[in-house]
Motif scaffolding. Structure first.
Motif, PDB file in Angstrom:
ATOM      1  N   LYS A 154      14.758 -32.926  25.530  1.00 23.30           N
ATOM      2  CA  LYS A 154      13.928 -33.290  24.298  1.00 23.30           C
ATOM      3  C   LYS A 154      12.956 -34.426  24.522  1.00 23.30           C
ATOM      4  O   LYS A 154      12.960 -35.383  23.582  1.00 23.30           O
ATOM      5  CB  LYS A 154      14.914 -33.369  23.069  1.00 23.30           C
ATOM      6  CG  LYS A 154      15.666 -32.241  22.720  1.00 23.30           C
ATOM      7  CD  LYS A 154      16.779 -32.641  21.603  1.00 23.30           C
ATOM      8  CE  LYS A 154      17.774 -31.575  21.463  1.00 23.30           C
ATOM      9  NZ  LYS A 154      18.793 -31.662  20.851  1.00 23.30           N
ATOM     10  N   ILE A 155      11.932 -34.224  25.519  1.00 24.64           N
ATOM     11  CA  ILE A 155      10.855 -35.269  25.644  1.00 24.64           C
ATOM     12  C   ILE A 155       9.640 -34.413  25.195  1.00 24.64           C
ATOM     13  O   ILE A 155       9.519 -33.258  26.065  1.00 24.64           O
ATOM     14  CB  ILE A 155      10.984 -35.944  26.843  1.00 24.64           C
ATOM     15  CG1 ILE A 155       9.992 -36.914  26.956  1.00 24.64           C
ATOM     16  CG2 ILE A 155      11.163 -35.234  27.942  1.00 24.64           C
ATOM     17  CD1 ILE A 155      10.003 -38.102  28.031  1.00 24.64           C
ATOM     18  N   SER A 156       8.804 -34.909  24.594  1.00 18.86           N
ATOM     19  CA  SER A 156       7.693 -34.094  24.525  1.00 18.86           C
ATOM     20  C   SER A 156       6.523 -34.592  25.344  1.00 18.86           C
ATOM     21  O   SER A 156       6.778 -35.695  26.004  1.00 18.86           O
ATOM     22  CB  SER A 156       6.909 -34.397  23.189  1.00 18.86           C
ATOM     23  OG  SER A 156       6.645 -35.526  22.842  1.00 18.86           O
ATOM     24  N   PHE A 157       5.337 -33.912  25.682  1.00 13.92           N
ATOM     25  CA  PHE A 157       4.262 -34.128  26.610  1.00 13.92           C
ATOM     26  C   PHE A 157       4.080 -35.554  26.028  1.00 13.92           C
ATOM     27  O   PHE A 157       3.382 -36.504  26.734  1.00 13.92           O
ATOM     28  CB  PHE A 157       3.446 -33.029  26.561  1.00 13.92           C
ATOM     29  CG  PHE A 157       2.190 -33.456  27.661  1.00 13.92           C
ATOM     30  CD1 PHE A 157       2.476 -33.251  28.826  1.00 13.92           C
ATOM     31  CD2 PHE A 157       1.104 -34.014  26.968  1.00 13.92           C
ATOM     32  CE1 PHE A 157       1.323 -33.856  29.483  1.00 13.92           C
ATOM     33  CE2 PHE A 157       0.001 -34.108  27.716  1.00 13.92           C
ATOM     34  CZ  PHE A 157       0.259 -34.292  29.239  1.00 13.92           C
ATOM     35  N   ASP A 158       3.721 -35.733  24.709  1.00 16.73           N
ATOM     36  CA  ASP A 158       3.096 -37.089  24.117  1.00 16.73           C
ATOM     37  C   ASP A 158       4.022 -38.204  24.635  1.00 16.73           C
ATOM     38  O   ASP A 158       3.531 -39.319  24.850  1.00 16.73           O
ATOM     39  CB  ASP A 158       2.894 -36.930  22.772  1.00 16.73           C
ATOM     40  CG  ASP A 158       1.707 -35.855  22.635  1.00 16.73           C
ATOM     41  OD1 ASP A 158       0.933 -35.901  23.172  1.00 16.73           O
ATOM     42  OD2 ASP A 158       1.524 -35.457  21.210  1.00 16.73           O
ATOM     43  N   GLU A 159       5.293 -37.955  24.326  1.00 21.20           N
ATOM     44  CA  GLU A 159       6.270 -39.077  24.652  1.00 21.20           C
ATOM     45  C   GLU A 159       5.996 -39.474  26.234  1.00 21.20           C
ATOM     46  O   GLU A 159       6.036 -40.851  26.788  1.00 21.20           O
ATOM     47  CB  GLU A 159       7.743 -38.598  24.350  1.00 21.20           C
ATOM     48  CG  GLU A 159       8.266 -38.698  22.974  1.00 21.20           C
ATOM     49  CD  GLU A 159       9.481 -38.061  22.841  1.00 21.20           C
ATOM     50  OE1 GLU A 159      10.146 -38.854  22.363  1.00 21.20           O
ATOM     51  OE2 GLU A 159       9.745 -36.952  22.877  1.00 21.20           O
ATOM     52  N   LEU A 160       6.123 -38.409  26.995  1.00 22.71           N
ATOM     53  CA  LEU A 160       5.875 -38.700  28.481  1.00 22.71           C
ATOM     54  C   LEU A 160       4.680 -39.427  28.706  1.00 22.71           C
ATOM     55  O   LEU A 160       4.584 -40.330  29.651  1.00 22.71           O
ATOM     56  CB  LEU A 160       5.871 -37.248  29.211  1.00 22.71           C
ATOM     57  CG  LEU A 160       5.865 -37.492  30.784  1.00 22.71           C
ATOM     58  CD1 LEU A 160       6.766 -38.468  31.505  1.00 22.71           C
ATOM     59  CD2 LEU A 160       5.808 -36.011  31.292  1.00 22.71           C
ATOM     60  N   LYS A 161       3.503 -38.932  28.319  1.00 25.62           N
ATOM     61  CA  LYS A 161       2.330 -39.568  28.425  1.00 25.62           C
ATOM     62  C   LYS A 161       2.291 -41.141  27.917  1.00 25.62           C
ATOM     63  O   LYS A 161       1.789 -41.798  28.735  1.00 25.62           O
ATOM     64  CB  LYS A 161       1.353 -38.759  27.626  1.00 25.62           C
ATOM     65  CG  LYS A 161      -0.154 -39.031  27.865  1.00 25.62           C
ATOM     66  CD  LYS A 161      -1.195 -38.049  27.053  1.00 25.62           C
ATOM     67  CE  LYS A 161      -2.557 -38.658  27.234  1.00 25.62           C
ATOM     68  NZ  LYS A 161      -3.315 -37.830  26.409  1.00 25.62           N
TER      69      LYS A 161
END
Length: 106
Positions: free
Chosen positions: A48-55
């Motif tokens: 449950k990690i979004s691309f925005d969180e990873l970025k």
């Protein structure tokens, strides 16, 4: 060096925090200054990690601003499951439309 990085979803709802902490720990290790590329494996759905969180996590790491990073690669704890030889030689070429990874030797 090319850092291939992946993680499982064992930490559940705390995955993003744990991934952030683990990435920071890796970047503090001797030899991390020789990293020229980072390839991040696709995360399991339960992470449950979004691309925005990873970025955001990547943007908070000193020294990563000038390092090319490829995310959502098909290796690690997801299917298809591709493995890489540890300590081998590889060449990575990337543009906005194409990524080419060549395992040169092991």
């Amino acid at each position: 060096s090319i850092l291939f990085l992946e993680d499982d979803d064992a930490t559940g709802n705390d995955f993003a925090v744990e991934f952030d902490r683990n990435l920071e720990s890796l970047l503090q290790q001797p030899g991390s200054e020789s990293i020229r590329w980072i390839v991040i494996g696709r995360f399991q759905k339960n992470a449950k990690i979004s691309f925005d969180e990873l970025k955001y996590i990547i943007q908070t790491k000193r020294g990563l601003a000038d390092i090319p990073i490829i995310a959502n690669a098909d290796f690690g704890h997801t299917n298809p499951m591709f493995t890489f030889p540890i300590g081998g030689n590889a060449r990575l070429e990337a543009s906005e439309k194409n990524i080419k990874l060549t395992i040169v030797s092991h």
